[in-house]
Design an enzyme around this catalytic site. Structure first.
Site, short mmCIF file in Angstrom:
data_model
loop_
_atom_site.label_atom_id
_atom_site.label_comp_id
_atom_site.label_asym_id
_atom_site.label_seq_id
_atom_site.Cartn_x
_atom_site.Cartn_y
_atom_site.Cartn_z
N ASP A 96 43.10 44.81 38.18
CA ASP A 96 44.17 44.41 39.14
C ASP A 96 43.94 43.24 40.18
OD1 ASP A 96 41.93 45.73 40.27
OD2 ASP A 96 42.91 46.42 41.79
N GLU A 163 41.29 48.97 40.97
CA GLU A 163 40.06 48.81 41.91
C GLU A 163 40.15 48.39 43.39
OE1 GLU A 163 36.90 47.61 43.83
OE2 GLU A 163 38.25 45.96 43.24
N GLU A 164 41.20 47.50 43.71
CA GLU A 164 41.28 47.13 45.07
C GLU A 164 41.78 48.00 45.84
OE1 GLU A 164 40.34 44.17 45.91
OE2 GLU A 164 40.25 42.86 44.05
#
Ligand code: ZN
Ligand code: ZN
Length: 437
Positions: A96, A163-164
Site C-alpha cells: 500500500d 500495512e500503513e
C-alpha cells in the site's frame, strides 16, 4: 562455457552461494524488476484499496508456477509453491501507499488521486517505498523458482494489503491465511530504510518496531463568554493540563529502561476569540514494546484525564471520554532472535561485514509481527535495506536529519540498489531455511 561450468559447480555447493553467481542472476532480472517498480511507483494505491497492484502481480506469479489466490482479507494476494517435503516459509511484502503529494521530481512520479475513508480525494504516493518491496518480492520468487532444485519445502508468497493502517495482516489472518494455505514455520520480510545508505542491511534481534495505539480524548467543559470564565468550565485549560500531565507517564511512571512514547498529535477546540467552547478533542499516539508497559500507559492516560477533570471541578457527568481505537492497534514486532542472528550471519557472508549492521530498534509501527505474535511455533524476522542514494548520504555527512524520511513527499530511494540487495538477501535467507536435508 566456463561461466556455465562455474555456475553449475557453485549450484552444487551449500548456500550461501558465492555472491557473483546469485548477484549476476539477479542482475539479468533487474530490467524487469525496475519496470515493475516504476509501474508500481506511478500507480500507487491506498491501504485496503489495492486492486491494480495484486491484479498485476497475480499473472506474474502464475507464470512462475505458483498457485495464486487473490482477495485474501479483501485485497491481499497469496501465492504458494510446493517443492517437496520440508518447512513452510512465508515471504511477505506490503503493497500500500500513502495519502501524500509526491514532490520527488522523478520522471515516473505519481500523479494518482485516491479516496480517503471519508470519501474525500487525496494525492497518493509510495512514500514508504513499498514499491521496492513489491519488486523485490517478485525478484525473490523468480530466483527461488529458478533455483528450485536447490531447496525443498513450501514457499508462501504473501503480498499484503493495508500495512500503513495496521489492518492488512489482521485481515489476511482473519480470512484464513493460516487455515486455507500452508501455515508457515518461518516468516521473513524487509523494509527499505531512510536511515542507512543504499545497499546496507540492518537487522535488529528482539524488538524492532513498536506497538502503536491511537487514542482519542474528548474533554468536556461548560462553555460561555470569554469575559466570564467564572461561569464556565474551560475545556481548553483542562485539556492543556491533561497534555502536560500525560508527559509524566513516560518521564515518571515507567521504568526508564523500557522505551515508550506518548505524543499528542492533535489538539482541537473552539473557533472564536471570545467564546469558551464546551469541548476539546485530543488525538494521541502511544508507542511501547512490552505489553505491560502499553497497559501502564493506556491505564494512566484514562486516570490522568479523569483526575485532571476532577481537579478542575467537572461534575461526574462531564468526565472526559477516552477511546482506544482497537481496530487501529499494531502490536510490536519482536524478531525471533535465532532467525535474526542467522540472517545476520548469512548477510555478512554474502555481502561482507561492512554492508551488514545490527540496528537499534525503531518506534515506528509495522504489522508484520502479527504473523508470529504469541505463536512460538512460528519464527519471524523483519530486516532493513538502506535506500538513501550514496551521493545524498555523503552530501549530508550521514546526518539523517538532513535527509527525507520514510513518508516524506521527497523520499526517493535508490531503487535499483534496494531491489537488487533485498532480492539477494531474501533469496539467501530463503535458501538457507529451505535447504535440503
Ligand atoms: Zn510507512
Ligand atoms: Zn512501510
Amino acid at each position: 562455457m566456463r561461466r556455465f561450468l562455474f555456475a553449475a559447480a557453485a549450484a552444487a555447493l551449500a548456500s550461501p552461494l558465492p555472491a557473483a553467481t546469485l548477484g549476476e542472476a539477479i542482475k539479468t532480472d533487474m530490467p524487469l524488476l525496475m519496470t515493475v517498480y516504476r509501474d508500481m511507483h506511478a500507480n500507487p494505491e491506498l491501504s485496503m484499496q489495492e486492486v491494480r497492484t495484486p491484479a498485476k502481480m497475480a499473472p506474474e506469479m502464475r507464470k512462475l508456477g505458483f498457485t495464486v489466490t487473490e482477495h485474501v482479507g479483501k485485497s491481499g494476494l497469496v501465492a504458494v509453491f510446493r517443492n517437496g517435503p520440508g518447512p513452510v516459509l512465508m515471504l511477505r511484502a506490503d503493497m500500500d501507499a500513502l495519502p501524500v503529494k509526491e514532490q520527488t521530481g522523478l520522471p515516473f512520479a505519481s500523479k494518482a488521486v485516491g479516496k480517503l475513508p471519508d470519501g474525500s480525494p487525496t494525492p497518493v504516493m509510495h512514500a514508504c517505498g513499498h514499491d521496492t518491496h513489491i519488486a523485490s518480492w517478485l525478484g525473490t520468487a523468480r530466483r527461488m523458482v529458478a533455483m528450485k532444485d536447490q531447496w525443498s519445502g513450501t514457499l508462501v508468497m504473501n503480498l499484503q494489503s493495508g500495512e500503513e493502517t495496521g489492518e492488512g495482516a489482521k485481515a489476511m489472518l482473519g480470512d484464513g491465511l493460516y487455515t486455507r494455505f500452508p501455515k508457515p514455520n518461518f516468516v521473513v520480510a524487509f523494509h527499505d530504510s531512510a536511515l542507512m545508505p543504499a545497499g546496507m542491511i540492518g537487522v535488529t534481534p528482539g524488538y524492532t518496531t513498536a506497538s502503536v495505539d491511537n487514542v482519542d480524548i474528548t474533554v468536556k467543559g461548560v462553555g460561555g463568554h470569554g469575559a466570564s470564565p467564572q461561569a464556565t468550565k474551560d475545556p481548553i485549560v483542562l485539556a492543556s493540563r491533561i497534555v502536560v500531565s500525560l508527559q509524566t507517564l513516560v518521564s515518571r511512571e515507567k521504568n526508564p529502561l523500557d522505551p515508550a512514547v506518548v505524543t499528542v498529535g492533535s489538539f482541537q477546540s473552539g473557533n472564536k476569540h471570545n467564546v469558551i467552547p464546551d469541548e476539546a478533542k485530543l488525538q494521541l499516539t502511544v508507542r511501547t514494546y512490552k505489553p505491560e508497559v502499553r497497559k501502564l500507559l493506556l491505564d494512566g492516560i484514562a486516570r490522568i484525564a479523569r483526575g485532571e477533570a476532577i481537579a478542575a471541578g467537572l461534575p461526574d457527568d462531564r468526565m472526559p471520554t477516552v477511546t482506544i481505537r482497537d481496530t487501529q492497534h499494531t502490536p510490536a514486532t519482536f524478531n525471533s532472535e535465532k532467525l535474526a542472528n542467522r540472517a545476520t550471519e548469512l548477510f555478512k557472508a554474502q555481502f561482507g561485514a561492512d554492508r551488514t549492521t545490527v540496528l537499534p530498534p525503531h518506534m515506528v509501527g509495522e504489522d508484520v509481527g502479527r504473523y508470529w505474535l504469541d505463536d512460538p511455533a512460528v519464527q519471524g524476522t523483519l530486516f532493513w535495506v538502506g535506500g538513501v542514494p550514496k551521493a545524498k548520504w555523503d552530501a549530508a555527512g550521514g546526518d539523517t536529519t538532513k535527509l527525507p524520511s520514510l513518508h516524506s513527499p521527497f523520499w526517493a530511494p535508490d531503487a535499483d540498489i534496494v531491489i537488487a540487495t533485498a532480492t539477494e538477501a531474501m533469496t539467501v535467507v530463503s535458501l538457507d531455511i529451505l535447504k535440503k536435508g
